[in-house]
Design a protein around this motif. Structure first.
Motif, short mmCIF file in Angstrom:
data_model
loop_
_atom_site.label_atom_id
_atom_site.label_comp_id
_atom_site.label_asym_id
_atom_site.label_seq_id
_atom_site.Cartn_x
_atom_site.Cartn_y
_atom_site.Cartn_z
N THR A 60 -3.73 3.50 -21.67
CA THR A 60 -5.05 3.54 -21.06
C THR A 60 -5.08 3.01 -19.63
N LYS A 61 -4.03 2.29 -19.23
CA LYS A 61 -4.04 1.70 -17.89
C LYS A 61 -2.61 1.48 -17.40
N LEU A 62 -2.43 1.64 -16.09
CA LEU A 62 -1.16 1.32 -15.45
C LEU A 62 -1.45 0.48 -14.21
N GLN A 63 -0.80 -0.66 -14.11
CA GLN A 63 -0.92 -1.52 -12.93
C GLN A 63 0.45 -1.63 -12.29
N VAL A 64 0.53 -1.27 -11.01
CA VAL A 64 1.78 -1.35 -10.26
C VAL A 64 1.61 -2.36 -9.14
N ASN A 65 2.54 -3.29 -9.06
CA ASN A 65 2.50 -4.32 -8.02
C ASN A 65 3.52 -4.01 -6.94
N LEU A 66 3.07 -4.04 -5.68
CA LEU A 66 3.95 -3.81 -4.54
C LEU A 66 4.37 -5.17 -3.97
N PRO A 67 5.62 -5.33 -3.59
CA PRO A 67 6.11 -6.64 -3.13
C PRO A 67 5.47 -7.07 -1.81
N THR A 68 5.22 -8.37 -1.69
CA THR A 68 4.64 -8.91 -0.46
C THR A 68 5.71 -9.32 0.55
N ASP A 69 6.96 -9.50 0.08
CA ASP A 69 8.02 -9.90 1.01
C ASP A 69 8.54 -8.71 1.82
N THR A 70 8.33 -7.49 1.32
CA THR A 70 8.68 -6.27 2.07
C THR A 70 7.46 -5.34 2.02
N PRO A 71 6.37 -5.72 2.69
CA PRO A 71 5.12 -4.96 2.59
C PRO A 71 5.23 -3.57 3.22
N ILE A 72 4.35 -2.68 2.77
CA ILE A 72 4.32 -1.30 3.26
C ILE A 72 2.97 -1.08 3.92
N ALA A 73 2.99 -0.68 5.19
CA ALA A 73 1.76 -0.59 5.98
C ALA A 73 0.80 0.48 5.47
N SER A 74 1.33 1.63 5.10
CA SER A 74 0.47 2.74 4.68
C SER A 74 0.73 3.09 3.22
N ILE A 96 2.89 -6.94 9.94
CA ILE A 96 3.77 -5.81 10.20
C ILE A 96 3.50 -5.30 11.61
N LYS A 97 4.55 -5.17 12.41
CA LYS A 97 4.41 -4.65 13.76
C LYS A 97 4.28 -3.13 13.71
N SER A 98 3.35 -2.59 14.47
CA SER A 98 3.18 -1.15 14.55
C SER A 98 2.76 -0.76 15.96
N ASP A 99 2.78 0.54 16.25
CA ASP A 99 2.39 1.04 17.57
C ASP A 99 0.91 0.76 17.85
N ASP A 100 0.13 0.60 16.78
CA ASP A 100 -1.31 0.36 16.94
C ASP A 100 -1.66 -1.12 16.87
N GLY A 101 -0.65 -1.98 16.91
CA GLY A 101 -0.90 -3.41 16.83
C GLY A 101 -0.42 -4.00 15.51
N ASP A 102 -0.63 -5.29 15.32
CA ASP A 102 -0.19 -5.98 14.12
C ASP A 102 -1.06 -5.60 12.92
N ILE A 103 -0.41 -5.37 11.77
CA ILE A 103 -1.11 -5.10 10.51
C ILE A 103 -1.03 -6.38 9.69
N THR A 104 -2.19 -6.96 9.41
CA THR A 104 -2.24 -8.28 8.74
C THR A 104 -2.52 -8.19 7.25
N GLU A 105 -2.89 -7.00 6.76
CA GLU A 105 -3.13 -6.80 5.33
C GLU A 105 -2.38 -5.58 4.85
N ALA A 106 -2.01 -5.59 3.58
CA ALA A 106 -1.33 -4.44 2.99
C ALA A 106 -1.69 -4.34 1.51
#
Length: 199
Positions: A60-74, A96-106
């Protein structure tokens, strides 16, 4: 006497083989990520494949956790008929450094929940597609996952790969990352030019 003994041995051997198959079958039917390899720095689409192993309850449910030590911007999800999806964003210790500036949340967590009648029934599986990128410069991404059944049972697919190569009891889905191909970097170099003398 000998014929009877051979018959009993055959029955025992067949029973043992069936038991091995019964044990091996469910062990291989865990939550996986497909494909299981991608290139560092690339964008990719992966599918989390979720089989229902129970004979009496549905997923009935699936929860997937993405790692915070290697975050993914998009991170973006593809709609699945009969399922709702919710994401959780977390503040990053290191932006995370990007062409549009720093990404502080993921995005650090994705949860799919089935509506009534859309559950993954026994003997069936479902795939949940996610677009990810750019992928980090790491050897792998471990997605720890929780699978919830209609009877309340939760299977935690969170065991990290064993160093000795053996498969843990509840392996977490793992996406192996390979260095970007040298050929992909070649176009970044300035092409050689030839000067043609004119009269």
């Amino acid at each position: 006497m000998n014929r009877s003994l051979l018959g009993r041995i055959g029955v025992v051997a067949a029973g043992a083989a069936a038991l091995v198959l019964a044990i091996a079958g469910p062990a291989s039917a865990h939550v996986t990520v497909n494909p299981n390899t991608a290139a560092q720095g690339a964008y990719t689409k992966v599918s989390f494949r979720v089989p229902t192993e129970s004979d009496t309850a549905s997923t009935t449910k699936l929860q997937v956790n993405l790692p915070t030590d290697t975050p993914i911007a998009s991170v973006s999800t593809k709609p699945v008929v009969g399922w709702t999806v919710a994401t959780v964003k977390s503040k990053l210790a290191t932006p995370i450094k990007s062409d549009d500036g720093d990404i502080t949340e993921a995005v650090t967590q994705i949860t799919w929940t089935a509506s009534k009648g859309a559950e993954i029934k026994p003997g069936q599986f479902q795939e949940f597609d996610v677009s990810l990128g750019p992928l980090p410069s790491a050897n792998q991404i471990i997605f720890k996952a929780l699978q919830t059944y209609s009877d309340g049972n939760i299977v935690r697919w969170i065991d990290e790969p064993a160093t000795d190569g053996s498969e843990p009891e509840h392996p977490a889905p793992v996406l192996k990352l390979t260095p970007a191909a040298a050929a992909a970097a070649a176009p970044a170099a300035a092409p050689a030019t030839t000067t043609v003398a004119q009269d």
